[in-house]
Scaffold this active site. Structure first.
Site, mmCIF file in Angstrom:
data_model
loop_
_atom_site.group_PDB
_atom_site.id
_atom_site.type_symbol
_atom_site.label_atom_id
_atom_site.label_comp_id
_atom_site.label_asym_id
_atom_site.label_seq_id
_atom_site.Cartn_x
_atom_site.Cartn_y
_atom_site.Cartn_z
ATOM 1 C CE LYS A 135 -4.369 1.264 0.200
ATOM 2 N NZ LYS A 135 -5.581 0.616 -0.344
ATOM 3 C CG ASP A 170 -7.341 3.665 -0.885
ATOM 4 O OD1 ASP A 170 -7.847 2.557 -0.778
ATOM 5 O OD2 ASP A 170 -7.377 4.504 0.043
HETATM 6 P P1 NDP Z 1 -12.775 8.153 -3.070
HETATM 7 O O1 NDP Z 1 -11.699 9.122 -2.835
HETATM 8 O O2 NDP Z 1 -13.292 7.935 -4.449
HETATM 9 O O3 NDP Z 1 -14.037 8.474 -2.151
HETATM 10 C C1 NDP Z 1 -13.921 8.535 -0.766
HETATM 11 C C2 NDP Z 1 -15.265 8.961 -0.192
HETATM 12 O O4 NDP Z 1 -15.217 8.877 1.219
HETATM 13 C C3 NDP Z 1 -15.601 10.407 -0.517
HETATM 14 O O5 NDP Z 1 -16.991 10.552 -0.563
HETATM 15 C C4 NDP Z 1 -14.992 11.133 0.683
HETATM 16 O O6 NDP Z 1 -15.566 12.400 0.922
HETATM 17 C C5 NDP Z 1 -15.293 10.176 1.802
HETATM 18 N N1 NDP Z 1 -14.251 10.302 2.847
HETATM 19 C C6 NDP Z 1 -12.915 10.187 2.706
HETATM 20 N N2 NDP Z 1 -12.281 10.402 3.857
HETATM 21 C C7 NDP Z 1 -13.245 10.649 4.749
HETATM 22 C C8 NDP Z 1 -13.230 10.968 6.114
HETATM 23 N N3 NDP Z 1 -12.073 11.065 6.806
HETATM 24 N N4 NDP Z 1 -14.419 11.143 6.729
HETATM 25 C C9 NDP Z 1 -15.584 11.052 6.045
HETATM 26 N N5 NDP Z 1 -15.654 10.775 4.723
HETATM 27 C C10 NDP Z 1 -14.514 10.583 4.101
HETATM 28 O O7 NDP Z 1 -12.241 6.778 -2.449
HETATM 29 P P2 NDP Z 1 -12.738 5.293 -2.723
HETATM 30 O O8 NDP Z 1 -14.206 5.259 -2.970
HETATM 31 O O9 NDP Z 1 -11.830 4.679 -3.705
HETATM 32 O O10 NDP Z 1 -12.394 4.604 -1.312
HETATM 33 C C11 NDP Z 1 -13.347 4.551 -0.239
HETATM 34 C C12 NDP Z 1 -12.943 3.450 0.730
HETATM 35 O O11 NDP Z 1 -12.930 2.191 0.041
HETATM 36 C C13 NDP Z 1 -11.556 3.590 1.348
HETATM 37 O O12 NDP Z 1 -11.583 3.060 2.663
HETATM 38 C C14 NDP Z 1 -10.697 2.698 0.466
HETATM 39 O O13 NDP Z 1 -9.537 2.240 1.145
HETATM 40 C C15 NDP Z 1 -11.663 1.556 0.211
HETATM 41 N N6 NDP Z 1 -11.369 0.745 -0.955
HETATM 42 C C16 NDP Z 1 -11.285 1.293 -2.216
HETATM 43 C C17 NDP Z 1 -11.032 0.479 -3.299
HETATM 44 C C18 NDP Z 1 -11.055 1.006 -4.689
HETATM 45 O O14 NDP Z 1 -10.995 0.183 -5.620
HETATM 46 N N7 NDP Z 1 -11.158 2.296 -4.909
HETATM 47 C C19 NDP Z 1 -10.775 -0.962 -3.146
HETATM 48 C C20 NDP Z 1 -10.960 -1.443 -1.791
HETATM 49 C C21 NDP Z 1 -11.218 -0.601 -0.752
HETATM 50 P P3 NDP Z 1 -14.822 13.734 0.408
HETATM 51 O O15 NDP Z 1 -15.066 13.778 -1.064
HETATM 52 O O16 NDP Z 1 -15.474 14.824 1.161
HETATM 53 O O17 NDP Z 1 -13.381 13.577 0.759
#
Ligand code: NDP
Length: 448
Positions: A129, A169
């Site tokens: 990671k 991510d």
């Molecule tokens: P994105 O950056 O596309 O989206 C993240 C979302 O979560 C946004 O809506 C963001 O809001 C919100 N967010 C981020 N940080 C916080 C926080 N501290 N508190 C509240 N809301 C928060 O990321 P992903 O959708 O790719 O990832 C989301 C989760 O899924 C993570 O935990 C990631 O590790 C996990 N994941 C992702 C994978 C992938 O293929 N993308 C695979 C496996 C797991 P804002 O826009 O306001 O920041």
């Protein structure tokens, strides 16, 4: 005292001492070790070979300076990380996170989880990671490009299609992967599958964008099916509005569910008519706007400031898809009191240990992240496969493979927890099934 088992207690004590001030990493290790207690007791060779001591120590930690110039001509300095955790079953694989909260402990927890998740996919990928404390929010495209080029200038020395293959991510989507890939190609003069989540015109895989969210719903559907239930007619709450959340919404809706709430890091929207996903996609994927703007075009919907309130909305299925520790005990209790029947984790470690215990005690079906969100990395491995064949599968072919992988992951987790006397405990099942394959490979490869 962390564990009754002396061997595990000593390891956990050392992990906390050697990785001081990294609570997320401690949390991730503790959860895995808890599940492994019966496995270790049944197999003394694990201790003899110091498998667990080696598992909790990353093979390599790379930490570097990332200087770049902002639009005002000012030099900015961020910190970059890549943790190559375990390569027993394949090249390191795992995403890059760009978020101001990133520090070594976050990348370590994510890298550690990734080892077991990748093993569960059944594909040959090790765990890694990376990321940076850079915040892409509010930056111009040029600033994001400048940062990505500087980040890759150092990272390129440590990765490669057969060594370590990063992906996206939080904060790293198609735009960032494009800039990173362009810089890698320029520096190394090679067009290889060194990153996944690439655009479709330069080696990306169809269905990769959808994979984590779709895979999450395929997994949740297997959990429900095992109890004679389905998404049909169920009310669904999804936190986040990023890549995972958007495609979880799309698939949950296709499967017959009604998604009534989504969020971002400022607040959440509730639309009793069902969230208009096209609007969320436009806001988040095209305009990079805040979720709050949804209510300007949907006057029937409500917007509330703050993230945790979303868990007080009555629902049958909850899919946390934003970030770590977003559901604490209080939120879990609110979900249980409102009659939730299933929780499946799209984000990594979104539920605190107390929240998980609350769900399990209330007999809520619970799908842990390692298993439930493994569809993203599984499809990344399918992208690597297509890159090495110099060939592309259709959307249906990739989606079909993803669906089968998620069904297999569910089956393997359910069988593993039943075998070790913890039926229906998919947290234990995922940890055990993921661990056994890595353990076997580590034993076969000697002390390395
Ligand atoms: P994105 O950056 O596309 O989206 C993240 C979302 O979560 C946004 O809506 C963001 O809001 C919100 N967010 C981020 N940080 C916080 C926080 N501290 N508190 C509240 N809301 C928060 O990321 P992903 O959708 O790719 O990832 C989301 C989760 O899924 C993570 O935990 C990631 O590790 C996990 N994941 C992702 C994978 C992938 O293929 N993308 C695979 C496996 C797991 P804002 O826009 O306001 O920041």
């Amino acid at each position: 005292m962390y564990f009754e088992n002396e061997y595990l207690d000593k390891i956990m004590t050392d992990v906390v001492k050697r990785n001081a001030n990294e609570p997320e990493f401690h949390q991730a290790v503790k959860e895995v070790l808890e599940s492994l207690e019966p496995v270790i007791e049944a197999n003394p060779k694990i201790k003899e070979c110091a498998i667990i001591e080696r598992l909790v120590e990353p093979e390599r930690i790379i930490k570097f300076r990332v200087p770049w110039v902002d639009d005002n001509g000012k030099v900015q300095v961020n910190r970059g990380f890549r943790i190559q955790f375990n390569s027993a079953i394949g090249p390191y694989k795992g995403g890059l996170r760009f978020h101001p909260s990133v520090y070594e402990g976050i990348i370590k927890f994510l890298g550690f989880e990734q080892i077991f998740k990748n093993s569960l996919t059944g594909l040959p990928i090790g765990g890694g990671k990376g990321g940076s404390d850079f915040d892409p929010k509010g930056k111009s495209d040029r600033e994001v490009m400048a940062f990505c080029q500087s980040f890759m200038t150092e990272l390129s020395k440590h990765i490669g299609a057969e060594t370590d293959v990063p992906a996206g991510d939080i904060g790293v989507g198609g735009r960032e992967i494009g800039f990173l890939y362009g810089q890698y190609k320029r520096l190394r003069n090679e067009f290889t599958g060194v990153l996944t989540g690439k655009g479709l015109t330069y080696g990306g895989s169809l269905a990769r964008t959808q994979a984590t969210g779709y895979g999450l719903c395929y997994f949740a559907n297997e959990m429900l099916k095992a109890k004679g239930l389905s998404f049909e007619g169920k009310t669904v709450v999804i936190s986040g509005s990023g890549n995972v959340a958007i495609y979880a919404n799309e698939k949950a809706t296709t499967l017959g569910g009604k998604v009534v709430a989504m969020s971002d890091s400022n607040g959440y929207i509730y639309d009793k008519n069902g969230i208009d996903l096209d609007c969320v996609k436009e806001l988040k994927e095209v305009k990079r706007a805040r979720i709050k703007e949804y209510i300007t075009t949907h006057p029937d919907a409500e917007y509330h400031e703050g993230c945790s309130g979303i868990w007080t909305i009555k629902c049958d299925i909850a899919l946390p898809c934003a970030t770590q520790n977003e559901i604490n005990e209080e939120s879990a209790k609110a979900l249980v009191a409102n009659g939730v029947i299933a929780v499946a984790e799209g984000a990594n470690m979104p539920s605190t240990p107390e929240a998980i215990a609350t769900f399990q005690n209330a007999k809520v079906l619970f799908g842990p992240a390692k298993a439930a969100n493994a569809g993203g990395v599984a499809t990344s491995a399918l992208e690597m496969c297509q890159n090495s064949m110099k060939y592309s599968w259709t959307f249906e072919e990739v989606d079909g493979k993803l669906h089968n992988i998620m069904k297999d992951i569910y089956k393997n987790c359910a069988e593993a927890c039943a075998k070790y006397g913890m039926p229906d405990n998919l947290v234990a099942g995922a940890n055990i099934a993921g661990f056994l394959k890595v353990c076997d490979a580590m034993m076969a490869q000697g002390i390395v």
